[in-house]
Design a protein around this motif. Structure first.
Motif, short mmCIF file in Angstrom:
data_model
loop_
_atom_site.label_atom_id
_atom_site.label_comp_id
_atom_site.label_asym_id
_atom_site.label_seq_id
_atom_site.Cartn_x
_atom_site.Cartn_y
_atom_site.Cartn_z
N SER A 252 36.19 50.04 37.90
CA SER A 252 35.67 48.49 37.91
C SER A 252 34.19 48.47 37.58
O SER A 252 33.27 48.72 38.42
N THR A 253 33.68 48.40 36.59
CA THR A 253 32.39 48.19 36.07
C THR A 253 31.70 47.40 36.80
O THR A 253 30.29 47.73 37.41
N ASN A 254 32.20 46.59 37.55
CA ASN A 254 32.49 45.13 38.48
C ASN A 254 31.41 45.87 39.20
O ASN A 254 30.00 45.28 40.01
N GLN B 67 39.25 52.10 33.06
CA GLN B 67 39.51 51.20 34.66
C GLN B 67 40.36 51.28 35.26
O GLN B 67 41.34 51.09 35.08
N GLY C 289 40.70 47.49 37.00
CA GLY C 289 39.97 45.98 36.29
C GLY C 289 40.45 44.69 37.20
O GLY C 289 41.08 45.12 37.66
N ARG C 290 39.04 43.94 36.55
CA ARG C 290 39.54 42.84 37.75
C ARG C 290 39.63 41.61 37.34
O ARG C 290 38.76 42.05 36.13
N GLY C 291 40.30 40.86 37.11
CA GLY C 291 40.34 39.74 36.13
C GLY C 291 39.62 38.44 36.81
O GLY C 291 39.32 38.40 38.66
N GLN C 292 39.89 37.21 36.67
CA GLN C 292 39.69 36.15 37.22
C GLN C 292 40.97 35.26 38.59
O GLN C 292 41.93 36.49 37.88
N TRP D 164 43.03 43.22 35.34
CA TRP D 164 42.62 43.20 34.25
C TRP D 164 43.41 44.70 33.01
O TRP D 164 42.83 46.04 33.38
N LYS E 169 44.76 35.50 23.80
CA LYS E 169 43.15 35.65 24.61
C LYS E 169 43.32 36.95 23.83
O LYS E 169 44.18 38.59 23.75
N GLY F 125 38.42 37.91 28.27
CA GLY F 125 37.40 37.15 29.05
C GLY F 125 36.46 37.81 30.18
O GLY F 125 36.03 38.78 30.15
N VAL F 126 36.44 37.29 31.07
CA VAL F 126 34.81 37.15 31.60
C VAL F 126 34.85 36.99 33.10
O VAL F 126 35.62 36.51 33.52
N ILE G 38 32.84 42.28 31.15
CA ILE G 38 33.25 41.38 30.31
C ILE G 38 33.78 42.66 29.54
O ILE G 38 33.90 43.69 29.06
#
Ligand code: BTN
Length: 244
Positions: free
Chosen positions: A13-15, A38, A41-44, A49, A110, A113-114, A132
């Protein structure tokens, strides 16, 4: 923003990469991590993600917003949402809207997302990771409510890297406004392009579906809705928009 850009063909995940770079003191203000793929990848709200390889924007911007007061932290969300909105609007004339708090919609579907993750040191923010995800070229989606810039603009062609470049430029400008405390400009741009503002719509909360009208987003980021002439405030997990 983006002068120090790290590109990875794949990562979890880039985060998370951003977080590692901060810990190892390898990040300067405005460092950007971009990837094609990713694996985690993670979402809210703990969601995943998902994104096809190489087709979409998957990136994290590292900033050090030590000027930002805790009670104003939603302004960073506003700054990010407005930046994505302005970028997409530059490339497409479709119906682009910011869905509170900081999702991006085209024609009520959609497109992005952020996920912002912050670190705190003493009374200040030590860092913020602005993750993002934007669907650009992907054409097939598991979720029927998801879409991409390409799907919504079939007559146009898009270049992901040009979109990233534009987004970083716009984010830099808006982040400067945030830093200079010109937040009313950002808030105005946010409200002007907010999905369902002042429209009678259907939502649902823990008591079930109801009709209401979004009238504002208050300073702490909560959504202000008018329901049968009464005012209600909602946090992100407490309300769902009911799209037809
Ligand atoms: C949402 O749930 O709407 C937020 C999605 C955020 C996805 C982006 S993709 C780049 C960055 N890295 C992650 O793991 N998540 C964010």
């Amino acid at each position: 923003v983006g002068k120090n850009q790290i590109y990875l063909t794949s990562c979890h995940s880039t985060n998370d990469i951003a977080s590692e770079k901060i810990q190892n003191r390898e990040a300067i203000d405005g460092t950007v991590i971009v990837t094609d793929h990713q694996t985690a990848g993670r979402g809210q709200r703990g969601n995943q993600w998902q994104s096809d390889t190489g087709k979409n924007v998957l990136m994290s911007i590292i900033v050090f917003p030590d000027f930002l007061k805790f009670e104003n932290q939603f302004n960073l969300s506003i700054c990010t949402a407005v930046s994505i909105f302005e970028t997409l609007s530059f490339f497409s004339n479709q119906n682009i809207k910011i869905k509170w708090p900081n999702d991006m919609y085209i024609n009520e579907k959609k497109v992005g997302g952020v996920l912002i993750e912050t670190g705190i040191s003493g009374q200040k923010f030590s860092h913020a990771i602005v993750g993002i995800g934007l669907n650009i070229l992907q054409t097939e989606f598991e979720n029927p409510k998801s879409t991409s810039l390409a799907v919504q603009n079939p007559e146009k062609s898009f270049n992901r890297d040009r979109i990233i470049e534009k987004l970083l430029g716009v984010f830099e400008e808006n982040y400067f406004l945030l830093k200079e405390n010109k937040t009313s400009v950002l808030k105005e741009k946010y409200m002007d392009n907010l999905l369902w503002l002042n429209e009678e719509k259907k939502f649902s909360d823990s008591n079930g579906p109801f009709g209401g009208k979004i009238v504002d987003v208050i300073n702490d980021g909560r959504l202000k809705i008018e329901v049968e002439n009464k005012i209600k405030y909602y946090d992100i997990k407490e309300i769902t928009y009911l799209f037809h």
